[in-house]
Each structure stands twice: as structure tokens, then as C-alpha cells.
Design a protein around this motif. Structure first.
Motif, short mmCIF file in Angstrom:
data_model
loop_
_atom_site.label_atom_id
_atom_site.label_comp_id
_atom_site.label_asym_id
_atom_site.label_seq_id
_atom_site.Cartn_x
_atom_site.Cartn_y
_atom_site.Cartn_z
N HIS A 41 0.81 -1.22 0.00
CA HIS A 41 0.00 0.00 0.00
C HIS A 41 0.85 1.27 0.00
O HIS A 41 0.31 2.37 -0.17
CB HIS A 41 -0.97 0.00 1.19
CG HIS A 41 -2.30 -0.62 0.86
ND1 HIS A 41 -3.25 0.03 0.10
CD2 HIS A 41 -2.82 -1.83 1.17
CE1 HIS A 41 -4.31 -0.75 -0.04
NE2 HIS A 41 -4.08 -1.89 0.60
N THR A 44 2.01 2.91 -5.75
CA THR A 44 0.90 3.08 -6.70
C THR A 44 1.18 2.41 -8.05
O THR A 44 0.24 2.04 -8.74
CB THR A 44 0.63 4.58 -6.95
OG1 THR A 44 1.83 5.21 -7.40
CG2 THR A 44 0.13 5.26 -5.68
N LYS A 45 2.43 2.25 -8.40
CA LYS A 45 2.79 1.58 -9.66
C LYS A 45 2.49 0.09 -9.55
O LYS A 45 2.83 -0.55 -8.56
CB LYS A 45 4.27 1.82 -9.95
CG LYS A 45 4.77 1.22 -11.26
CD LYS A 45 6.26 1.53 -11.43
CE LYS A 45 6.83 0.85 -12.67
NZ LYS A 45 8.29 1.12 -12.81
N LYS A 46 1.85 -0.44 -10.57
CA LYS A 46 1.41 -1.84 -10.54
C LYS A 46 2.54 -2.81 -10.19
O LYS A 46 2.40 -3.66 -9.30
CB LYS A 46 0.79 -2.22 -11.88
CG LYS A 46 0.32 -3.67 -11.96
CD LYS A 46 -0.28 -3.98 -13.33
CE LYS A 46 -0.77 -5.43 -13.40
NZ LYS A 46 -1.38 -5.76 -14.72
N ILE A 49 3.67 -2.65 -6.61
CA ILE A 49 2.71 -3.33 -5.73
C ILE A 49 2.91 -4.83 -5.80
O ILE A 49 2.92 -5.52 -4.76
CB ILE A 49 1.26 -2.95 -6.13
CG1 ILE A 49 1.00 -1.47 -5.84
CG2 ILE A 49 0.24 -3.82 -5.41
CD1 ILE A 49 -0.30 -0.95 -6.43
N PHE A 195 -6.19 -5.01 -3.65
CA PHE A 195 -5.87 -4.11 -4.76
C PHE A 195 -6.69 -4.34 -6.02
O PHE A 195 -7.02 -3.40 -6.74
CB PHE A 195 -4.38 -4.23 -5.11
CG PHE A 195 -3.47 -3.74 -4.03
CD1 PHE A 195 -3.11 -2.40 -3.95
CD2 PHE A 195 -2.98 -4.60 -3.06
CE1 PHE A 195 -2.27 -1.94 -2.95
CE2 PHE A 195 -2.14 -4.15 -2.05
CZ PHE A 195 -1.79 -2.82 -1.99
#
Length: 265
Positions: A41, A44-46, A49, A195
Motif C-alpha cells: 500500500h 501506486t505503480k502496478k 505493488i 488491490f
């Protein structure tokens, strides 16, 4: 889906009401801070994550504060840009990693994880492709996806000892941590703890993460016949949970874990 429930409809309705209430209690954004899911968390970048989430899930056993601290240490060593680090690090950048230890996960395991991830991301845009190489996943549960991931993860030269850190249904393991990771990546709801950034696998195909806490609660609720943490019980539990919510059985992980680990039900 096999019919495994001996519960009467009245019992199912009562159980669903009880567990739905517990889901609402524990599926909250406040849950994030003190859980390993807090690690992905931060990004933000896939791909960040995916990578941070994999480490958080694999290291998620033992004291939760220690888990989070050790994962934060890893992310700091990766300059808090794990995808960029995985792709572009030099050998000299790996110096801090050689003394890493988390329970039985040591530097040998960690360096192989980094090596594998670099090899994978140089060929693929997402770690989802390591679970589902095709465009869609059509199996009833994620069993074959987990088997494929384990085989693929160790398809390049690897230390034999590291195999114990990626479980597989082929060895009858409940695969608790990898199922939890898939829950993070696949499930999505308005609360936003999970997510939902992977689309090949549907939430309905997820298998509920099963550990000693969840197994104890599930057996007490007559959802499984014994408290063993194995693949058979994980699937049996999931089939029961589908009777309560066919589209999203893994949502009850919140309820069962909360009842077992927090409420000592």
C-alpha cells in the motif's frame, strides 16, 4: 463445484449473517496499517505493488511488527522503487542484502527471489503472467495457477533450499501465503484493502487462505472436518464459503482470520 455442505438452508443463512458482520468489522482501511499488506500500500505503480506484495506475503509469518519492519528494510534497500531496482540494479547494489534473515528465509533465498524477478520482468510486464501465462484462467480454483507459479518460479537454476518458501498444492500444502497474495492482487471492493489489479483470475476462483487460526474457526463452524492446514481443507472451506458468496468466497478470510487471531474464537 462439488456439493460438500451438510448445512441446512436455515443454518447457511444464519452463518452468512454472522460472517458478513465480521467481514464488515475487519475489512476496514484501518486494518492496513498493522498488517503486512501495508507494504504494497506504500506504492501506486502496478509492478511495485506486485513485487513488494510478494515479499510481504512470503515473509508473512511470525510477529507482524517484525514482518513489516523487515519488509520495509527490503524496500529501502531497493530505494523504494522495487520494479526499477529489480530491472536495473548492479551486483554492488546487492551488498546490503547478503546479511538478511527473516526466520528461515535468508540471503540465499532473497538473492534468488531478486534474480528470478529480474529474469521474469525482463520478459513480462506483470507478475500475473507467472501465475497465468495465457489471456484468461478458466479453472474452477487457482490450484493449477499455483502449481504453474511454483514450477515456473523454479524453472531456472535455483538453490534447492528456496523451494520451501514457495508452496504448491502438488505437495498438499494449504499455500496460505500465496493464496493471501492472490487475494491481495485479485479481490477488489469499495473498502480498498485488496488491490484488484489482476484481471486474469476472478475472485470466484480464489481459494481462502488457510492457517491454524482460520482452520480452528472453520472447524468449529463445521466448515471443515478437522483443523489440519492442508490443500484439501483449504478447498473444502472455499466450497462452503461459495455457498455464502459464490462470487467472492475469499472475502471471508477477513472474518475467519479476525475470529481466530484477534477474537480467539
Amino acid at each position: 463445484m462439488p456439493k460438500v455442505s451438510n448445512l441446512m438452508q436455515q443454518d447457511i443463512t444464519k452463518l452468512k449473517t454472522f460472517l458478513d458482520d465480521k467481514v464488515r468489522l475487519y475489512n476496514q482501511s484501518s486494518f492496513i496499517l498493522n498488517d503486512p499488506i501495508t507494504i504494497p500500500h506504500a506504492f501506486t505503480k502496478k509492478q511495485d505493488i506486485e513485487i513488494s506484495g510478494l515479499f510481504a506475503a512470503v515473509l508473512a509469518w511470525g510477529n507482524r511488527t517484525t514482518i513489516i519492519n523487515n519488509c520495509n528494510k527490503l524496500m529501502q534497500w531497493m530505494d523504494n522503487k522495487p520494479h526499477d531496482f529489480i530491472l536495473n540494479h548492479r551486483d554492488s547494489d546487492l551488498k546490503p542484502f547478503v546479511h538478511f534473515v527473516h526466520r528461515t528465509f535468508n540471503a540465499t533465498d532473497l538473492l534468488y527471489f531478486i534474480h528470478f524477478l529480474q529474469w521474469h520482468y525482463r520478459q513480462h510486464n506483470s507478475l500475473e503472467d507467472a501465475f497465468v501465462p495465457g489471456k484468461t484462467y478458466k479453472e474452477d480454483t487457482v490450484e493449477q495457477a499455483l502449481i504453474h507459479f511454483h514450477n515456473y518460479f523454479f524453472s531456472i537454476e535455483h538453490p534447492e533450499r528456496t523451494k520451501k518458501h514457495i508452496s504448491t498444492p502438488a505437495r498438499k500444502s494449504a499455500c496460505k501465503r500465496i493464496n493471501m497474495y492472490l487475494r491481495w492482487m485479485v479481490r477488489k471492493d469499495a473498502v480498498g484493502v485488496d488491490f484488484g489489479i489482476w484481471k486474469k483470475i476472478k475472485p470466484s476462483q480464489l481459494v481462502c487462505p488457510l492457517d491454524v487460526h482460520v482452520a480452528r474457526v472453520a472447524q468449529r463452524l463445521q466448515l471443515i472436518h478437522n483443523t489440519q492446514s492442508n490443500w484439501q481443507n483449504a478447498v473444502e472451506l472455499t466450497y462452503h464459503l461459495r455457498e455464502l458468496n459464490p462470487d467472492d468466497p475469499a472475502i471471508y478470510d477477513y472474518a475467519l482470520f479476525g475470529l481466530g487471531a484477534i477474537e480467539k474464537f
